[in-house]
Design a protein around this motif. Structure first.
Motif, mmCIF file in Angstrom:
data_model
loop_
_atom_site.group_PDB
_atom_site.id
_atom_site.type_symbol
_atom_site.label_atom_id
_atom_site.label_comp_id
_atom_site.label_asym_id
_atom_site.label_seq_id
_atom_site.Cartn_x
_atom_site.Cartn_y
_atom_site.Cartn_z
ATOM 1 N N VAL A 165 13.928 44.869 6.879
ATOM 2 C CA VAL A 165 14.193 44.238 5.591
ATOM 3 C C VAL A 165 13.993 45.258 4.478
ATOM 4 O O VAL A 165 13.120 46.126 4.579
ATOM 5 C CB VAL A 165 13.264 43.018 5.375
ATOM 6 C CG1 VAL A 165 13.298 42.550 3.936
ATOM 7 C CG2 VAL A 165 13.659 41.879 6.312
ATOM 8 N N ARG A 166 14.795 45.166 3.447
ATOM 9 C CA ARG A 166 14.664 46.052 2.296
ATOM 10 C C ARG A 166 14.816 45.242 1.013
ATOM 11 O O ARG A 166 15.333 44.111 1.034
ATOM 12 C CB ARG A 166 15.730 47.146 2.324
ATOM 13 C CG ARG A 166 17.160 46.620 2.146
ATOM 14 C CD ARG A 166 18.166 47.733 2.298
ATOM 15 N NE ARG A 166 19.534 47.239 2.202
ATOM 16 C CZ ARG A 166 20.236 47.207 1.085
ATOM 17 N NH1 ARG A 166 19.682 47.627 -0.048
ATOM 18 N NH2 ARG A 166 21.476 46.757 1.072
ATOM 19 N N LEU A 167 14.384 45.821 -0.091
ATOM 20 C CA LEU A 167 14.586 45.216 -1.392
ATOM 21 C C LEU A 167 15.964 45.599 -1.899
ATOM 22 O O LEU A 167 16.310 46.775 -1.950
ATOM 23 C CB LEU A 167 13.507 45.693 -2.368
ATOM 24 C CG LEU A 167 12.083 45.226 -2.034
ATOM 25 C CD1 LEU A 167 11.075 45.969 -2.887
ATOM 26 C CD2 LEU A 167 11.941 43.731 -2.247
ATOM 27 N N ARG A 168 16.754 44.607 -2.265
ATOM 28 C CA ARG A 168 18.122 44.862 -2.702
ATOM 29 C C ARG A 168 18.210 45.198 -4.185
ATOM 30 O O ARG A 168 18.907 46.097 -4.604
ATOM 31 C CB ARG A 168 18.974 43.616 -2.427
ATOM 32 C CG ARG A 168 19.308 43.396 -0.964
ATOM 33 C CD ARG A 168 20.540 44.183 -0.596
ATOM 34 N NE ARG A 168 21.653 43.846 -1.446
ATOM 35 C CZ ARG A 168 22.629 43.001 -1.104
ATOM 36 N NH1 ARG A 168 22.611 42.412 0.066
ATOM 37 N NH2 ARG A 168 23.630 42.755 -1.925
ATOM 38 N N GLY A 169 17.512 44.425 -5.017
ATOM 39 C CA GLY A 169 17.589 44.621 -6.459
ATOM 40 C C GLY A 169 17.049 43.407 -7.183
ATOM 41 O O GLY A 169 16.296 42.614 -6.618
ATOM 42 N N GLY A 181 17.296 41.892 1.542
ATOM 43 C CA GLY A 181 18.414 42.002 2.466
ATOM 44 C C GLY A 181 17.984 42.754 3.709
ATOM 45 O O GLY A 181 16.864 43.272 3.785
ATOM 46 N N THR A 182 18.856 42.821 4.704
ATOM 47 C CA THR A 182 18.550 43.529 5.944
ATOM 48 C C THR A 182 18.941 45.004 5.830
ATOM 49 O O THR A 182 19.641 45.408 4.906
ATOM 50 C CB THR A 182 19.279 42.893 7.133
ATOM 51 O OG1 THR A 182 20.679 42.821 6.847
ATOM 52 C CG2 THR A 182 18.750 41.498 7.403
ATOM 53 N N THR A 183 18.492 45.805 6.794
ATOM 54 C CA THR A 183 18.727 47.246 6.799
ATOM 55 C C THR A 183 19.639 47.641 7.960
ATOM 56 O O THR A 183 19.946 46.832 8.846
ATOM 57 C CB THR A 183 17.400 47.993 6.961
ATOM 58 O OG1 THR A 183 16.844 47.654 8.246
ATOM 59 C CG2 THR A 183 16.414 47.601 5.871
ATOM 60 N N ASP A 184 20.038 48.913 7.977
ATOM 61 C CA ASP A 184 20.791 49.432 9.116
ATOM 62 C C ASP A 184 19.938 49.405 10.379
ATOM 63 O O ASP A 184 20.461 49.233 11.485
ATOM 64 C CB ASP A 184 21.243 50.866 8.840
ATOM 65 C CG ASP A 184 22.419 50.924 7.866
ATOM 66 O OD1 ASP A 184 23.004 49.864 7.583
ATOM 67 O OD2 ASP A 184 22.742 52.035 7.390
ATOM 68 N N PRO A 193 27.530 45.753 14.841
ATOM 69 C CA PRO A 193 28.313 46.698 14.036
ATOM 70 C C PRO A 193 28.160 46.459 12.545
ATOM 71 O O PRO A 193 28.150 47.389 11.748
ATOM 72 C CB PRO A 193 29.757 46.445 14.493
ATOM 73 C CG PRO A 193 29.628 45.833 15.850
ATOM 74 C CD PRO A 193 28.374 45.014 15.798
ATOM 75 N N SER A 194 28.067 45.194 12.144
ATOM 76 C CA SER A 194 27.923 44.856 10.729
ATOM 77 C C SER A 194 27.251 43.494 10.620
ATOM 78 O O SER A 194 27.126 42.756 11.609
ATOM 79 C CB SER A 194 29.284 44.812 10.034
ATOM 80 O OG SER A 194 30.037 43.701 10.491
ATOM 81 N N ILE A 195 26.833 43.128 9.404
ATOM 82 C CA ILE A 195 26.159 41.847 9.211
ATOM 83 C C ILE A 195 27.109 40.684 9.482
ATOM 84 O O ILE A 195 26.692 39.583 9.841
ATOM 85 C CB ILE A 195 25.574 41.760 7.773
ATOM 86 C CG1 ILE A 195 24.446 40.721 7.731
ATOM 87 C CG2 ILE A 195 26.636 41.459 6.748
ATOM 88 C CD1 ILE A 195 23.235 41.075 8.538
#
Length: 256
Positions: A165-169, A181-184, A193-195
């Motif tokens: 998990v990361r902070l988006r903004g 949001g989620t991270t790579d 491959p993608s969300i």
């Protein structure tokens, strides 16, 4: 020929170009660049193959292009390399917009290895991660509204520790709440491959993860249509880190 008797598409294309070059008139009368194109493609495949085999983590197209040098069509080379290894013991796959070699799925049972497993997530952490994945960008208040209980700092901290998990903004709404949001790393761990490739309701039912008798008002976001809610992204990692510290300094509110 490949192990299963099928013709190697890359070798077939290269042989065709070589035949064209050999049958062409010598000197200035022949088509320019045919031999150069063959040699360039072979060299590009060799460089790409070496980089991907040696890489400790998946590599994106930009990184590959920078490392093998200009003059190579990396997307085309990746397609050819992927076709070459399609029936091999290792396959070239795309994960989170990056590329890596991995053991063919039908041969995974042959391998035994040790790896450090992430900490086991609590039910609260699993629910929070699922909400973030399917509803991102999502605020803490929205997570609590969906779950019906408060989100503790320990839950969010664990997801940050796993780097899922990361902070988006900041949301462009009163109070300017932080969004998650989620991270790579999340995509890589779960092989997505993608969300947009998150399983939908029908997939979860088929896997036995959802009851076949869901309430009539049950609603679940379509992962391929995650809304683009307006938000101001963080300018740098330091700013994001400060928000995380602020969150961790808050009084821990109990969670069910």
């Amino acid at each position: 020929m490949t192990d299963d008797g099928e013709r190697d598409p890359i070798k077939a294309a290269i042989e065709g170009l070589r035949r064209q070059a050999e049958s062409a008139p010598r000197g200035d009368g022949g088509p320019p660049g045919v031999r150069l194109k063959v040699d360039n493609e072979v060299e590009g495949l060799r460089r790409l193959e070496a980089l991907l085999f040696a890489a400790e983590e998946p590599l994106d197209i930009e990184s590959l292009q920078a490392r093998i040098g200009s003059g190579f069509d990396v997307p085309a080379l990746l397609s050819g390399l992927q076709a070459k290894y399609a029936g091999a013991g290792v396959n070239l796959v795309e994960v989170a917009g990056k590329w890596r070699f991995q053991t063919a799925e039908d041969l995974q049972h042959l391998l035994q290895f040790r790896r450090e497993e992430p900490k086991k997530l609590s039910q609260a952490a699993l629910e929070t991660l699922a909400i973030i994945a399917y509803h991102q960008p999502v605020t803490r208040a929205e997570i609590e509204d969906i779950r019906g209980v408060a989100v503790s700092k320990g839950t969010i901290d664990l997801l940050f520790e796993q780097k899922w998990v990361r902070l988006r903004g900041r949301r462009r709404s009163p109070g300017r709440p932080v969004t998650y949001g989620t991270t790579d790393a999340f995509l890589e761990y779960f092989g997505l491959p993608s969300i947009g490739d998150l399983p939908g309701v029908s997939d979860l039912k088929a896997a036995g993860l959802l009851s076949s008798r869901l309430p009539p008002n049950f609603d679940m976001p379509d992962p391929g249509r995650i809304p683009a809610i307006e938000e101001d992204l963080f300018e740098d990692e330091a700013e994001a880190a400060n928000f995380h510290v602020d969150f961790m300094d808050e009084e821990d509110r109990g969670e069910e």
